[in-house]
Design a protein around this motif. Structure first.
Motif: not given
Length: 274
Positions: A107-129
């Motif tokens: 994953x390259x954050x300059x080359x691939x756009x992630x929507x706020x909904x998906x980004x939120x789900x990943x960050x929340x999951x990472x916070x959980x674990x």
């Protein structure tokens, strides 16, 4: 229960990871990234991979399929690298395989756009674990067929390396200011509303049940593998209930500035970094 596969050919080591995982072929004709019990991080890395990987899958996140993988170290006798040979010898028996995603890109954050909904789900999951290994330095994300995939969860649930700290870990905050997806405006409110009610003790017990008994045996303070599974469930369930109130996004405090590159701080702060 995870499917069991027998490794039939060792293909090549993956030297990006400190644990030296390898690409192997299985008797089901599939190709897998294999993580070894004999690696320096030990079996707890594999326990974390299973619990977090299975939990992420159950929550609808894209995580490569996991399998139990039996290894006969004789398949590595032709490997010229002595380090690899020693790793295979130390990992005879049951190991962990994850589906290899051919043609995937880091994953390259300059080359691939992630929507706020998906980004939120990943960050929340990472916070959980309590995932400390999804930063801009080492995203542990792949892009495959135009979609984001989560990999490498061995550095999660740090408390299981010292179980007496688990009660305090349940209430520990999560600093996501250097998370690789922090700059995409993660919608944590939507993620919390969707994911938190689904992280029940039953769901967590299902994920923990996929960990082989032999990777949980002989843990100090626990009489049985099931007792240890229960400790994982209780800690994660308590953390899931309130973790959304303890996630830090945006720039770090003045006394602990972000080490992210300027472009990432600009995206998070909305202004040029000084």
């Amino acid at each position: 229960m995870l499917t069991e596969v027998i490794a039939t050919r060792y293909v090549t080591p993956l030297r990006e990871g400190g644990s030296l995982p390898g690409i192997v072929e299985g008797d089901d004709l599939g190709t897998y990234v294999m993580k070894f019990t004999g690696a320096g991080q030990g079996r707890k890395t594999l326990v974390a991979e299973v619990i977090c990987g299975r939990l992420g899958h159950r929550l609808g996140l894209r995580v490569p399929e996991l399998v139990r993988m039996q290894l006969d170290p004789v398949i590595g006798l032709g490997e010229p690298d002595q380090e690899v040979q020693e790793l295979l010898k130390a990992s005879s028996g049951l190991n962990l395989g994850m589906d290899y995603l051919p043609g995937s890109l880091g994953f390259d954050p300059l080359a691939f756009e992630v929507g706020p909904e998906e980004a939120g789900r990943v960050v929340w999951f990472d916070a959980l674990i309590n995932n400390v290994d999804r930063s801009w330095r080492n995203p542990n994300l792949l892009v495959w067929h135009g979609r984001l995939w989560l990999i490498d969860h061995g550095a999660t649930m740090i408390w299981h390396h010292n179980w007496p700290t688990a009660p305090a870990a349940a209430g520990k905050p999560y600093d996501a200011s250097d998370h690789v997806l922090a700059s995409f405006g993660p919608d944590l409110a939507a993620a919390t509303a969707d994911l938190a009610p689904r992280v029940t003790e039953e769901l967590l017990a299902e994920a923990a049940a996929d960990v082989p008994d032999e990777w949980l045996a002989d843990e100090p303070g626990f009489d049985t593998p099931d007792a240890l599974r229960r400790a994982y469930v209780e800690t994660l369930a308590e953390r899931a209930a309130t973790i959304h109130t303890r996630i830090t996004l945006g720039p770090r405090r003045d006394d602990k500035p972000s080490q992210a590159p300027d472009w990432l701080r600009v995206r998070v702060d909305g202004k040029a970094a000084t």
